[in-house]
Design a protein around this motif. Structure first.
Motif, PDB file in Angstrom:
ATOM      1  N   ALA A  25      30.558 115.814  35.037  1.00 34.34           N
ATOM      2  CA  ALA A  25      31.646 116.694  35.518  1.00 34.34           C
ATOM      3  C   ALA A  25      32.803 116.574  34.534  1.00 34.34           C
ATOM      4  O   ALA A  25      33.744 115.799  34.779  1.00 34.34           O
ATOM      5  N   PRO A  26      32.746 117.305  33.422  1.00 36.90           N
ATOM      6  CA  PRO A  26      33.810 117.199  32.405  1.00 36.90           C
ATOM      7  C   PRO A  26      35.177 117.472  33.017  1.00 36.90           C
ATOM      8  O   PRO A  26      35.279 118.204  34.009  1.00 36.90           O
ATOM      9  N   PRO A  27      36.282 116.911  32.500  1.00 31.10           N
ATOM     10  CA  PRO A  27      36.290 116.108  31.277  1.00 31.10           C
ATOM     11  C   PRO A  27      36.109 114.610  31.500  1.00 31.10           C
ATOM     12  O   PRO A  27      35.854 113.893  30.569  1.00 31.10           O
ATOM     13  N   VAL A  28      36.199 114.159  32.765  1.00 33.37           N
ATOM     14  CA  VAL A  28      36.208 112.695  32.939  1.00 33.37           C
ATOM     15  C   VAL A  28      35.269 112.211  34.048  1.00 33.37           C
ATOM     16  O   VAL A  28      35.375 111.078  34.513  1.00 33.37           O
ATOM     17  N   ASN A  29      34.350 113.079  34.486  1.00 39.20           N
ATOM     18  CA  ASN A  29      33.408 112.694  35.562  1.00 39.20           C
ATOM     19  C   ASN A  29      34.163 112.150  36.779  1.00 39.20           C
ATOM     20  O   ASN A  29      33.764 111.134  37.374  1.00 39.20           O
ATOM     21  N   ALA A  30      35.265 112.833  37.120  1.00 36.41           N
ATOM     22  CA  ALA A  30      36.017 112.422  38.313  1.00 36.41           C
ATOM     23  C   ALA A  30      35.127 112.603  39.538  1.00 36.41           C
ATOM     24  O   ALA A  30      34.357 113.560  39.625  1.00 36.41           O
ATOM     25  N   LEU A  31      35.240 111.677  40.486  1.00 42.12           N
ATOM     26  CA  LEU A  31      34.322 111.670  41.644  1.00 42.12           C
ATOM     27  C   LEU A  31      34.833 112.614  42.717  1.00 42.12           C
ATOM     28  O   LEU A  31      35.266 112.212  43.791  1.00 42.12           O
ATOM     29  N   SER A  32      34.744 113.902  42.420  1.00 40.90           N
ATOM     30  CA  SER A  32      35.191 114.943  43.360  1.00 40.90           C
ATOM     31  C   SER A  32      34.246 115.015  44.559  1.00 40.90           C
ATOM     32  O   SER A  32      33.164 114.412  44.549  1.00 40.90           O
ATOM     33  N   ALA A  33      34.658 115.776  45.553  1.00 39.96           N
ATOM     34  CA  ALA A  33      33.812 115.929  46.747  1.00 39.96           C
ATOM     35  C   ALA A  33      32.450 116.485  46.346  1.00 39.96           C
ATOM     36  O   ALA A  33      31.399 116.004  46.825  1.00 39.96           O
ATOM     37  N   ALA A  34      32.439 117.446  45.421  1.00 41.48           N
ATOM     38  CA  ALA A  34      31.162 118.050  44.994  1.00 41.48           C
ATOM     39  C   ALA A  34      30.289 117.010  44.302  1.00 41.48           C
ATOM     40  O   ALA A  34      29.080 116.905  44.574  1.00 41.48           O
ATOM     41  N   LEU A  35      30.899 116.188  43.474  1.00 42.48           N
ATOM     42  CA  LEU A  35      30.092 115.180  42.770  1.00 42.48           C
ATOM     43  C   LEU A  35      29.591 114.123  43.754  1.00 42.48           C
ATOM     44  O   LEU A  35      28.431 113.692  43.686  1.00 42.48           O
ATOM     45  N   ARG A  36      30.431 113.741  44.699  1.00 44.41           N
ATOM     46  CA  ARG A  36      30.012 112.728  45.687  1.00 44.41           C
ATOM     47  C   ARG A  36      28.818 113.239  46.487  1.00 44.41           C
ATOM     48  O   ARG A  36      27.834 112.521  46.695  1.00 44.41           O
ATOM     49  N   ALA A  37      28.895 114.492  46.894  1.00 44.93           N
ATOM     50  CA  ALA A  37      27.784 115.071  47.683  1.00 44.93           C
ATOM     51  C   ALA A  37      26.520 115.159  46.833  1.00 44.93           C
ATOM     52  O   ALA A  37      25.420 114.803  47.286  1.00 44.93           O
ATOM     53  N   ALA A  38      26.694 115.569  45.564  1.00 47.76           N
ATOM     54  CA  ALA A  38      25.513 115.703  44.690  1.00 47.76           C
ATOM     55  C   ALA A  38      24.904 114.343  44.395  1.00 47.76           C
ATOM     56  O   ALA A  38      23.676 114.184  44.347  1.00 47.76           O
ATOM     57  N   LEU A  39      25.735 113.328  44.265  1.00 46.93           N
ATOM     58  CA  LEU A  39      25.223 111.981  43.982  1.00 46.93           C
ATOM     59  C   LEU A  39      24.444 111.456  45.190  1.00 46.93           C
ATOM     60  O   LEU A  39      23.348 110.899  45.056  1.00 46.93           O
ATOM     61  N   ARG A  40      25.001 111.688  46.377  1.00 45.25           N
ATOM     62  CA  ARG A  40      24.295 111.227  47.583  1.00 45.25           C
ATOM     63  C   ARG A  40      22.964 111.954  47.716  1.00 45.25           C
ATOM     64  O   ARG A  40      21.921 111.342  48.006  1.00 45.25           O
ATOM     65  N   ALA A  41      22.956 113.232  47.430  1.00 45.40           N
ATOM     66  CA  ALA A  41      21.704 114.017  47.535  1.00 45.40           C
ATOM     67  C   ALA A  41      20.688 113.545  46.501  1.00 45.40           C
ATOM     68  O   ALA A  41      19.503 113.353  46.824  1.00 45.40           O
ATOM     69  N   ALA A  42      21.157 113.289  45.294  1.00 47.92           N
ATOM     70  CA  ALA A  42      20.222 112.856  44.232  1.00 47.92           C
ATOM     71  C   ALA A  42      19.643 111.491  44.554  1.00 47.92           C
ATOM     72  O   ALA A  42      18.460 111.218  44.334  1.00 47.92           O
ATOM     73  N   LEU A  43      20.446 110.618  45.146  1.00 41.29           N
ATOM     74  CA  LEU A  43      19.949 109.290  45.522  1.00 41.29           C
ATOM     75  C   LEU A  43      18.904 109.401  46.619  1.00 41.29           C
ATOM     76  O   LEU A  43      17.845 108.752  46.568  1.00 41.29           O
ATOM     77  N   ALA A  44      19.180 110.283  47.594  1.00 40.09           N
ATOM     78  CA  ALA A  44      18.202 110.472  48.684  1.00 40.09           C
ATOM     79  C   ALA A  44      16.900 111.025  48.113  1.00 40.09           C
ATOM     80  O   ALA A  44      15.798 110.586  48.478  1.00 40.09           O
ATOM     81  N   ARG A  45      17.035 111.954  47.168  1.00 45.45           N
ATOM     82  CA  ARG A  45      15.863 112.548  46.554  1.00 45.45           C
ATOM     83  C   ARG A  45      15.056 111.487  45.820  1.00 45.45           C
ATOM     84  O   ARG A  45      13.833 111.394  45.964  1.00 45.45           O
ATOM     85  N   ALA A  46      15.726 110.621  45.104  1.00 47.71           N
ATOM     86  CA  ALA A  46      15.008 109.554  44.360  1.00 47.71           C
ATOM     87  C   ALA A  46      14.311 108.617  45.328  1.00 47.71           C
ATOM     88  O   ALA A  46      13.180 108.184  45.106  1.00 47.71           O
ATOM     89  N   ASN A  47      14.993 108.314  46.433  1.00 47.84           N
ATOM     90  CA  ASN A  47      14.378 107.411  47.407  1.00 47.84           C
ATOM     91  C   ASN A  47      13.167 108.032  48.074  1.00 47.84           C
ATOM     92  O   ASN A  47      12.242 107.352  48.469  1.00 47.84           O
ATOM     93  N   ALA A  48      13.190 109.372  48.154  1.00 44.92           N
ATOM     94  CA  ALA A  48      12.072 110.060  48.847  1.00 44.92           C
ATOM     95  C   ALA A  48      10.938 110.384  47.882  1.00 44.92           C
ATOM     96  O   ALA A  48       9.827 110.711  48.304  1.00 44.92           O
ATOM     97  N   ASP A  49      11.188 110.282  46.582  1.00 45.02           N
ATOM     98  CA  ASP A  49      10.188 110.693  45.586  1.00 45.02           C
ATOM     99  C   ASP A  49       9.194 109.554  45.328  1.00 45.02           C
ATOM    100  O   ASP A  49       9.574 108.505  44.795  1.00 45.02           O
ATOM    101  N   PRO A  50       7.918 109.718  45.684  1.00 48.44           N
ATOM    102  CA  PRO A  50       6.954 108.626  45.507  1.00 48.44           C
ATOM    103  C   PRO A  50       6.739 108.257  44.047  1.00 48.44           C
ATOM    104  O   PRO A  50       6.342 107.137  43.730  1.00 48.44           O
ATOM    105  N   ALA A  51       7.088 109.183  43.143  1.00 52.64           N
ATOM    106  CA  ALA A  51       6.881 108.868  41.712  1.00 52.64           C
ATOM    107  C   ALA A  51       8.007 108.000  41.171  1.00 52.64           C
ATOM    108  O   ALA A  51       7.960 107.509  40.052  1.00 52.64           O
ATOM    109  N   VAL A  52       9.056 107.828  41.990  1.00 55.62           N
ATOM    110  CA  VAL A  52      10.220 107.058  41.535  1.00 55.62           C
ATOM    111  C   VAL A  52      10.160 105.637  42.092  1.00 55.62           C
ATOM    112  O   VAL A  52      10.026 105.445  43.296  1.00 55.62           O
ATOM    113  N   ARG A  53      10.246 104.659  41.171  1.00 56.96           N
ATOM    114  CA  ARG A  53      10.238 103.248  41.593  1.00 56.96           C
ATOM    115  C   ARG A  53      11.644 102.649  41.571  1.00 56.96           C
ATOM    116  O   ARG A  53      11.953 101.681  42.264  1.00 56.96           O
ATOM    117  N   ALA A  54      12.504 103.247  40.736  1.00 53.67           N
ATOM    118  CA  ALA A  54      13.853 102.662  40.593  1.00 53.67           C
ATOM    119  C   ALA A  54      14.811 103.772  40.156  1.00 53.67           C
ATOM    120  O   ALA A  54      14.389 104.872  39.783  1.00 53.67           O
TER     121      ALA A  54
END
Ligand code: T1G
Length: 703
Positions: A25-54
């Motif tokens: 999220a240029p210029p400084v990857n500030a943790l905006s509401a949109a980024l926080r939501a996207a990060l939580r979603a991406a983490l959930a996706r990784a946890n649900a993905d059987p091909a992902v170990r870490a």
């Protein structure tokens, strides 16, 4: 959905069983509401993905993350809250490792603390600078950092707001590894943790604190209250850190959250956010943009090896820029270089500079006699005697001697830069660089834009200011520019209080009680009464007591007597009844009615005339923004930063009230100069403040 894609401001890319989540999220990857939501979603996706170990979290661009999105502060909170997202990281069913590429600040650093391990790149740094915004870490930093590096180191890191670089983070136990490229190393570590089937969870471990550690923490917190007790977030930080030792994690987190919530809506936090954004606005100069070229500056020549010249040379040498210090004789040059060397020796003794850094800086400084030595310099800074004839003669000579592309700057504190520029025969290359003493310490640099100053000359000065760690504020040409012109208003007001029978000590106590480190008269004694006396003789000004003292040879600390007495070279003055008597006598001669005011009334008498002068400075276009004026007084004269500066302070009072009080002062003291300036009256009549004035100027592209 493809393996590597960008779900909004967070990239998702699976590599050999590791989901790499990239904050983008240029210029400084500030943790905006949109980024926080996207990060939580991406983490959930990784946890649900059987091909992902870490999982690995990293940042795109030069920073890992600058932390919470400060533009969201003061507005309704938006889910998900950062602590929730970090709790999800910590509770992840798959190990999460941070690959820290650049600065991880505030919530960005707290994000790494919630990860199960951290790999630092060479340029990585970890910092919790929330105190500079009047806050404390609000997403677990006060609870997790003590668990990782110990409570004392954690407290001192959070109190100072200073960052740990990669090496320091590794040494402190904050980073498991340091690597040229942290990403592959983090992926390998994440796979290892997954294969082991277990990984460290920071919050699960109590803070290690034996009796010695607790005693050290008490000493650190007592010192903090002694030095920073005026700031409400100091006590809050202490309570949160102590909670990390005394309470279970969840309770400590709840306490931190409550302390943070109380601070974020405080006037102090609002003021410090104002200063944060003001500093970024000051770098935006009307008429300049990213396309404005700059000139290379590899060598600087400083004319004058006195206190100012030596400080200026030191400021550039500290930034690794070669400096030629020029004087009129070998003897004066040697004395100047010796003074610089002694300054470094003191800094090394105090531990504020390493021996190597001091030697490296000193190696940048060479000396020369005669102005012809400016020939090889890209920038020439004149720091000679504050006399127009002297400066014009110097600029006439360096205008010829300096190279064709060289920039010529004067360090004058209040003289006419256009007149000096004209003497050079190349006014387009000339501007003012007004450093504040000590020039290697004070952050403020008034960059005085002459009528003929070329855009690239101004742009070069602004870029160079950032390179040497200065906060540059652009001023137009006018007597005293921004800061000293307002200082003269305060000096006149202080003298009138003195002449009305208020002793220097009581007036200075009102100034320090407001938050300045030093009172008006104590500061004059430190600087020397002769400086102001000479300026008033040359250009006028009202300070009858100071003038009489100067004419009596009472020049301040350097003569052991000024407004105060300094027995045996004491650094702190003691009251001298003779000065109060002299002031009363002069007051009677001038027909000034005696009056004794309390501290609150004195601060209004001292500071509202400054705001009035500032309104004139704005109206004349000498300053582009009111927030620039705030920065000048905070960084050049010690105005208490937690009020936001003189203009923010006036806005908090309300300009209608300011106008009414100035009208009353003008009537009571029979001083038309105190009548509210036209801009002040207009803003008050419109129900606006200086912040509104700045917003209007920004919208017009004039600030
Ligand atoms: N939020 C929003 N905008 C930010 C920002 C932030 N945290 N940091 C910078 N910007 C904007 C800045 O206003 C400017 O905007 C642009 O980015 C470039 O900034 C929960 C509550 C990171 C060292 O205090 O120190 O996390 O003017 O010019 O010189 O506990 O920015 O271009 O429109 O400064 O390269 C804690 C603040 C937040 C770090 C980069 N974090 N930022 O310096 O660029 S509170 C901070 C900085 C928090 C948690 C708490 C610097 C920088 P524009 P810049 P730079």
């Amino acid at each position: 959905m493809p393996r590597d894609d960008k779900t909004g401001p967070v990239g998702y890319d699976v590599r050999d069983g590791v989901a790499v989540l990239t904050l983008d999220a240029p210029p400084v990857n500030a943790l905006s509401a949109a980024l926080r939501a996207a990060l939580r979603a991406a983490l959930a996706r990784a946890n649900a993905d059987p091909a992902v170990r870490a999982v690995v979290v990293t940042g795109a661009g030069k920073l890992f993350s600058a932390g919470a999105d400060i533009t969201e502060f003061g507005k309704p909170a938006r889910d998900p809250a950062l602590p929730e997202v970090l709790a999800a990281i910590e509770a992840s069913a798959k190990p999460v490792v941070a690959a820290v590429t650049g600065a991880a600040l505030g919530g960005g650093c707290e994000l790494t603390l919630a990860c199960h391990a951290r790999v630092a790149g060479r340029r990585a740094s970890f910092g919790l600078p929330e105190v500079r915004l009047g806050l404390i870490p609000g997403a677990g930093g006060t609870q997790r950092l003590p668990r990782l590096i110990g409570p004392v180191a954690a407290f001192e890191t959070m109190l100072s707001g200073r960052s740990l670089d990669a090496g320091a983070a590794k040494t402190a136990g904050l980073a498991e590894a340091v690597a040229d490229d942290p990403l592959p190393r983090a992926c390998a570590l994440a796979r290892d943790l997954a294969a082991a089937g277990t990984w460290p969870v920071t919050s699960a471990h109590p803070v290690a604190a034996d009796a010695g550690t607790r005693a050290a923490l008490s000493r650190a917190t007592e010192e903090a209250m002694r030095r920073h007790g005026a700031l409400s977030n100091t006590a809050a930080l202490i309570r949160a850190t102590e909670a990390a030792l005394a309470l279970p994690f969840a309770e400590g987190l709840a306490l931190e959250r409550a302390e943070f919530a109380a601070l974020i809506s405080s006037p102090q936090a609002r003021a410090l956010r104002h200063v944060f954004f003001a500093e970024r606005q000051a770098a935006k100069v009307p008429g300049l943009d990213a396309a404005t070229p700059t000139r290379p500056v590899a060598r600087v020549a400083v004319i004058g090896a006195g206190t100012m010249g030596g400080g200026i040379a030191t400021a550039f040498a500290n930034a690794g820029i070669a400096v030629t210090l020029i004087e009129t004789s070998d003897e004066l040059l040697s004395r100047g270089i010796e003074r610089i060397r002694a300054g470094y020796a003191t800094s090394v003794r105090r531990g504020s500079v390493s021996e190597n850094s001091a030697e490296a800086a000193l190696a940048q400084i060479s000396g020369a006699v005669g102005l012809q030595a400016v020939a090889g310099a890209d920038l020439v800074i004149e720091a000679a005697f504050e006399d127009m004839a002297v400066k014009r003669a110097i600029f006439a000579e360096i205008g010829r001697a300096a190279g064709p592309g060289a920039i010529l700057a004067t360090n004058t504190s209040y003289l006419d830069v256009d007149e000096i520029a004209a003497a050079s025969g190349r006014a387009g290359d000339v501007l003012g660089l007004h450093f504040f003493s000590p020039a290697n310490v004070m952050r403020l640099l008034e960059v005085v834009r002459g009528g003929a100053t070329r855009p690239e000359v101004l742009a070069t000065a602004m870029a160079l200011a950032k390179r040497i760690g200065k906060l540059a504020v652009v001023s137009g040409v006018g007597f005293g520019f921004i800061g000293n012109r307002m200082l003269a208003a305060r000096t006149r007001a202080a003298e009138r209080l003195l002449l009305a029978g208020n002793p220097p000590g009581r007036i200075d106590a009102a100034v320090t009680g407001f938050g300045f480190r030093m009172g008006s008269f104590a500061m004059t004694d430190l600087a020397g009464l002769d400086i102001g006396w000479r300026a008033r003789k040359a250009f006028g000004g009202f300070a009858p007591v100071a003038d009489r003292l100067a004419e009596m040879g009472r020049l301040g600390q350097k003569t052991g007597r000024g407004f105060y007495l300094y027995p045996e070279g004491a650094r702190t003055g003691t009251a001298d009844p003779e000065v109060a008597d002299l002031a009363m006598t002069l007051g009677r001669e001038l027909g000034i009615a005696p009056e004794t005011l309390d501290a609150a009334a004195m601060t209004e008498r001292l500071f509202l005339p400054m705001v009035n002068e500032a309104a004139r400075i704005l109206d004349e276009g000498i300053a582009a923004r009111a927030s620039d004026i705030d920065l000048v007084w905070i960084n050049g004269y010690g105005w208490p930063v937690w009020t936001g500066g003189p203009m923010a302070w006036a806005d908090d009072i309300g300009l209608r009230t300011v106008v009414a009080k100035l009208d009353a002062q003008a009537r009571q003291l029979n001083l038309p100069e105190l009548a509210p300036a036209p801009l002040l009256r207009r803003l008050a009549a419109e129900g606006r403040g200086f912040a509104g004035f700045d917003a209007e100027r920004r919208a017009e592209g004039r600030a």
